[in-house]
Design a protein around this motif. Structure first.
Motif, PDB file in Angstrom:
ATOM      1  N   TYR A 197     -56.693 -33.565  71.648  1.00 27.62           N
ATOM      2  CA  TYR A 197     -56.924 -33.306  70.235  1.00 27.62           C
ATOM      3  C   TYR A 197     -56.336 -31.975  69.775  1.00 27.62           C
ATOM      4  O   TYR A 197     -56.016 -31.809  68.596  1.00 27.62           O
ATOM      5  CB  TYR A 197     -58.426 -33.332  69.939  1.00 27.62           C
ATOM      6  N   VAL A 198     -56.188 -31.001  70.683  1.00 22.62           N
ATOM      7  CA  VAL A 198     -55.637 -29.704  70.306  1.00 22.62           C
ATOM      8  C   VAL A 198     -54.159 -29.808  69.925  1.00 22.62           C
ATOM      9  O   VAL A 198     -53.577 -28.872  69.383  1.00 22.62           O
ATOM     10  CB  VAL A 198     -55.848 -28.687  71.455  1.00 22.62           C
ATOM     11  N   PHE A 199     -53.577 -30.975  70.171  1.00 27.09           N
ATOM     12  CA  PHE A 199     -52.216 -31.268  69.719  1.00 27.09           C
ATOM     13  C   PHE A 199     -52.063 -30.972  68.231  1.00 27.09           C
ATOM     14  O   PHE A 199     -51.023 -30.458  67.790  1.00 27.09           O
ATOM     15  CB  PHE A 199     -51.935 -32.748  70.014  1.00 27.09           C
ATOM     16  N   GLN A 200     -53.084 -31.264  67.432  1.00 32.66           N
ATOM     17  CA  GLN A 200     -53.000 -31.036  65.990  1.00 32.66           C
ATOM     18  C   GLN A 200     -52.805 -29.549  65.690  1.00 32.66           C
ATOM     19  O   GLN A 200     -51.981 -29.172  64.843  1.00 32.66           O
ATOM     20  CB  GLN A 200     -54.262 -31.555  65.293  1.00 32.66           C
ATOM     21  N   THR A 201     -53.560 -28.706  66.357  1.00 30.60           N
ATOM     22  CA  THR A 201     -53.453 -27.267  66.150  1.00 30.60           C
ATOM     23  C   THR A 201     -52.103 -26.753  66.615  1.00 30.60           C
ATOM     24  O   THR A 201     -51.485 -25.905  65.956  1.00 30.60           O
ATOM     25  CB  THR A 201     -54.577 -26.542  66.899  1.00 30.60           C
ATOM     26  N   GLU A 202     -51.618 -27.260  67.739  1.00 30.95           N
ATOM     27  CA  GLU A 202     -50.330 -26.799  68.240  1.00 30.95           C
ATOM     28  C   GLU A 202     -49.203 -27.110  67.265  1.00 30.95           C
ATOM     29  O   GLU A 202     -48.337 -26.270  67.007  1.00 30.95           O
ATOM     30  CB  GLU A 202     -50.014 -27.424  69.608  1.00 30.95           C
ATOM     31  N   LEU A 203     -49.207 -28.300  66.675  1.00 28.56           N
ATOM     32  CA  LEU A 203     -48.110 -28.668  65.785  1.00 28.56           C
ATOM     33  C   LEU A 203     -48.098 -27.842  64.505  1.00 28.56           C
ATOM     34  O   LEU A 203     -47.032 -27.414  64.055  1.00 28.56           O
ATOM     35  CB  LEU A 203     -48.155 -30.163  65.459  1.00 28.56           C
ATOM     36  N   VAL A 204     -49.269 -27.599  63.915  1.00 28.79           N
ATOM     37  CA  VAL A 204     -49.271 -26.801  62.687  1.00 28.79           C
ATOM     38  C   VAL A 204     -48.875 -25.359  62.991  1.00 28.79           C
ATOM     39  O   VAL A 204     -48.171 -24.711  62.206  1.00 28.79           O
ATOM     40  CB  VAL A 204     -50.632 -26.877  61.971  1.00 28.79           C
ATOM     41  N   THR A 205     -49.292 -24.847  64.145  1.00 28.97           N
ATOM     42  CA  THR A 205     -48.915 -23.485  64.524  1.00 28.97           C
ATOM     43  C   THR A 205     -47.417 -23.378  64.750  1.00 28.97           C
ATOM     44  O   THR A 205     -46.767 -22.420  64.297  1.00 28.97           O
ATOM     45  CB  THR A 205     -49.674 -23.061  65.790  1.00 28.97           C
ATOM     46  N   ARG A 206     -46.836 -24.361  65.407  1.00 29.73           N
ATOM     47  CA  ARG A 206     -45.397 -24.369  65.634  1.00 29.73           C
ATOM     48  C   ARG A 206     -44.624 -24.450  64.316  1.00 29.73           C
ATOM     49  O   ARG A 206     -43.600 -23.803  64.139  1.00 29.73           O
ATOM     50  CB  ARG A 206     -45.008 -25.543  66.532  1.00 29.73           C
ATOM     51  N   ALA A 207     -45.126 -25.260  63.395  1.00 27.35           N
ATOM     52  CA  ALA A 207     -44.457 -25.387  62.097  1.00 27.35           C
ATOM     53  C   ALA A 207     -44.442 -24.043  61.365  1.00 27.35           C
ATOM     54  O   ALA A 207     -43.416 -23.640  60.799  1.00 27.35           O
ATOM     55  CB  ALA A 207     -45.141 -26.446  61.250  1.00 27.35           C
ATOM     56  N   LEU A 208     -45.566 -23.350  61.367  1.00 26.76           N
ATOM     57  CA  LEU A 208     -45.639 -22.053  60.702  1.00 26.76           C
ATOM     58  C   LEU A 208     -44.760 -21.025  61.400  1.00 26.76           C
ATOM     59  O   LEU A 208     -44.089 -20.211  60.743  1.00 26.76           O
ATOM     60  CB  LEU A 208     -47.095 -21.576  60.661  1.00 26.76           C
ATOM     61  N   GLN A 209     -44.746 -21.040  62.716  1.00 26.55           N
ATOM     62  CA  GLN A 209     -43.900 -20.107  63.455  1.00 26.55           C
ATOM     63  C   GLN A 209     -42.413 -20.350  63.192  1.00 26.55           C
ATOM     64  O   GLN A 209     -41.604 -19.423  63.279  1.00 26.55           O
ATOM     65  CB  GLN A 209     -44.195 -20.215  64.958  1.00 26.55           C
ATOM     66  N   ALA A 210     -42.082 -21.589  62.849  1.00 18.96           N
ATOM     67  CA  ALA A 210     -40.689 -21.924  62.530  1.00 18.96           C
ATOM     68  C   ALA A 210     -40.334 -21.590  61.089  1.00 18.96           C
ATOM     69  O   ALA A 210     -39.211 -21.849  60.646  1.00 18.96           O
ATOM     70  CB  ALA A 210     -40.442 -23.402  62.798  1.00 18.96           C
ATOM     71  N   GLY A 211     -41.283 -21.014  60.335  1.00 19.48           N
ATOM     72  CA  GLY A 211     -41.024 -20.630  58.962  1.00 19.48           C
ATOM     73  C   GLY A 211     -41.107 -21.776  57.967  1.00 19.48           C
ATOM     74  O   GLY A 211     -40.601 -21.667  56.847  1.00 19.48           O
ATOM     75  N   LEU A 212     -41.775 -22.862  58.356  1.00 18.74           N
ATOM     76  CA  LEU A 212     -41.867 -24.038  57.490  1.00 18.74           C
ATOM     77  C   LEU A 212     -43.080 -23.945  56.565  1.00 18.74           C
ATOM     78  O   LEU A 212     -44.031 -23.210  56.839  1.00 18.74           O
ATOM     79  CB  LEU A 212     -41.948 -25.299  58.346  1.00 18.74           C
ATOM     80  N   THR A 213     -43.044 -24.707  55.492  1.00 16.65           N
ATOM     81  CA  THR A 213     -44.121 -24.702  54.507  1.00 16.65           C
ATOM     82  C   THR A 213     -45.139 -25.789  54.826  1.00 16.65           C
ATOM     83  O   THR A 213     -44.781 -26.965  54.949  1.00 16.65           O
ATOM     84  CB  THR A 213     -43.562 -24.945  53.096  1.00 16.65           C
ATOM     85  N   VAL A 214     -46.398 -25.386  54.960  1.00 18.85           N
ATOM     86  CA  VAL A 214     -47.484 -26.317  55.240  1.00 18.85           C
ATOM     87  C   VAL A 214     -48.423 -26.335  54.039  1.00 18.85           C
ATOM     88  O   VAL A 214     -48.953 -25.291  53.645  1.00 18.85           O
ATOM     89  CB  VAL A 214     -48.256 -25.923  56.513  1.00 18.85           C
ATOM     90  N   ALA A 215     -48.609 -27.502  53.434  1.00 14.43           N
ATOM     91  CA  ALA A 215     -49.519 -27.649  52.301  1.00 14.43           C
ATOM     92  C   ALA A 215     -50.775 -28.388  52.746  1.00 14.43           C
ATOM     93  O   ALA A 215     -50.716 -29.271  53.602  1.00 14.43           O
ATOM     94  CB  ALA A 215     -48.832 -28.411  51.167  1.00 14.43           C
TER      95      ALA A 215
END
Length: 262
Positions: A197-215
Motif C-alpha cells: 500500500y505504501v506504493f501510493q506514497t512513493e509515487l506521489v513523492t516521486r512525482a513531486l521530486q520530479a517537479g511535476l504538478t499534483v492536484a
C-alpha cells in the motif's frame, strides 16, 4: 501471467483532449463487487476503458472479469499468478497501459469505495496537472462509515508523511488517481521499490521530486459494504516503516549537501 485482451485497440476517446483513458482496477477476491463497480464505471464514463488486474483470486473474480471483457471491448483483463501486493498489481497494469498507448492511466479500488460517478472531477482537474488524487482529507472531502479510530489512523499517517517527507499533499495514501502518460514515464516505474500500500506514497513523492504538478480533488470515500478489506494494522505499520526509512534517507542527503556547500 497472461492478458486475455492485450493488443486489442478500442479507440476510446475522452473529452478535454486527454486522449485515451484507462482505469486500472486491481482485484483479489472481489467476486461480490467487480461486476457492480465496472458497470457503474462504464455508465459514468463510457469513453474510459477498464483494466482489471486479478492476482489469482480463488473466489472466481478472474472468471467474472473475463466474462465482462468478452461482452465489452473496452474492458480488459490481466491475470497474475500470485497475490504479490497492491503496488505490484498496479505496476503490471501501468506497464500494460503504457505499451498499449494510453494517454491517461488511472487507479481505483474494486470495492466501490472510489465512486465512479466522481471520476469526472478527476478528469477535469487533469487538464491543469500531471497527476490528480481523489482526496479525502481536503476541504470538501469526506469518508462514509468509518469508525473514528480508522479516520484518526489515516489522518495521522498522512500528517506523518507530510512532516517526514516534506510534501504538501494532504492525502498521499489515497488510491483514487489519474496519471498522465508522461508522468509515469518521468517517475520511471522500473525503479519503484514498493509493492504494498505504501506504493501510493512513493509515487506521489516521486512525482513531486520530479517537479511535476499534483492536484487534489475532494471525493466522498465510501467504506465497502461487501467483502473483506485487505487493509490491516500490520499493513499500516509496514507502510510507516518504509516512510520513516525514506525520511531518514532524505535528511541524511540534505545534511551531506549542506556540509558539502560549506
Amino acid at each position: 501471467m497472461s492478458d486475455s485482451r492485450a493488443g486489442e485497440a478500442t479507440g476510446a476517446r475522452q473529452p478535454a483532449d486527454l486522449g485515451r483513458v484507462v482505469m486500472c482496477v486491481p482485484t483479489y477476491n472481489e467476486a461480490e463487487n467487480l461486476e457492480w463497480v465496472v458497470g457503474r464505471l462504464r455508465r459514468a464514463q463510457p469513453a474510459v476503458d477498464v483494466l482489471v488486474v486479478d492476482d489469482g483470486s480463488p473466489d472466481g473474480t478472474g472468471e467474472i472479469a473475463d466474462r465482462l471483457a468478452a461482452a465489452d471491448r473496452q474492458v480488459h483483463v490481466l491475470h497474475r499468478t500470485e497475490k504479490a501486493g497492491l503496488g505490484a498489481a498496479y505496476l503490471h497494469g501501468f506497464r500494460w497501459a503504457l505499451a498499449e498507448g494510453y494517454d491517461v492511466i488511472g487507479e481505483m479500488d474494486a470495492d466501490g469505495s472510489h465512486q465512479p460517478e466522481e471520476l469526472g472531477r478527476l478528469l477535469e482537474a487533469l487538464a491543469r496537472a500531471d497527476m490528480v488524487i481523489g482526496a479525502r482529507w481536503v476541504p470538501g472531502g469526506s469518508v462514509v462509515n468509518w469508525p473514528l479510530s480508522r479516520e484518526a489512523l489515516s489522518r495521522g499517517g498522512n500528517l506523518y508523511v507530510r512532516l517526514l517527507l516534506g510534501i504538501k499533499v494532504r492525502d498521499a495514501t489515497a488510491g483514487y488517481r489519474l496519471f498522465r502518460r508522461s508522468t509515469l514515464e518521468k517517475i520511471d516505474l522500473s525503479t519503484v521499490q514498493s509493492t504494498g500500500y505504501v506504493f501510493q506514497t512513493e509515487l506521489v513523492t516521486r512525482a513531486l521530486q520530479a517537479g511535476l504538478t499534483v492536484a487534489e480533488v475532494p471525493i466522498e470515500f465510501v467504506e465497502r459494504v461487501r467483502g473483506a478489506s485487505k487493509m490491516s494494522g500490520g499493513v499500516a505499520a509496514e507502510s510507516m516503516k518504509r516512510v520513516t526509512r525514506w525520511g531518514i534517507q532524505q535528511r541524511r542527503a540534505q545534511l551531506r549537501r549542506a556540509l558539502g556547500r560549506r
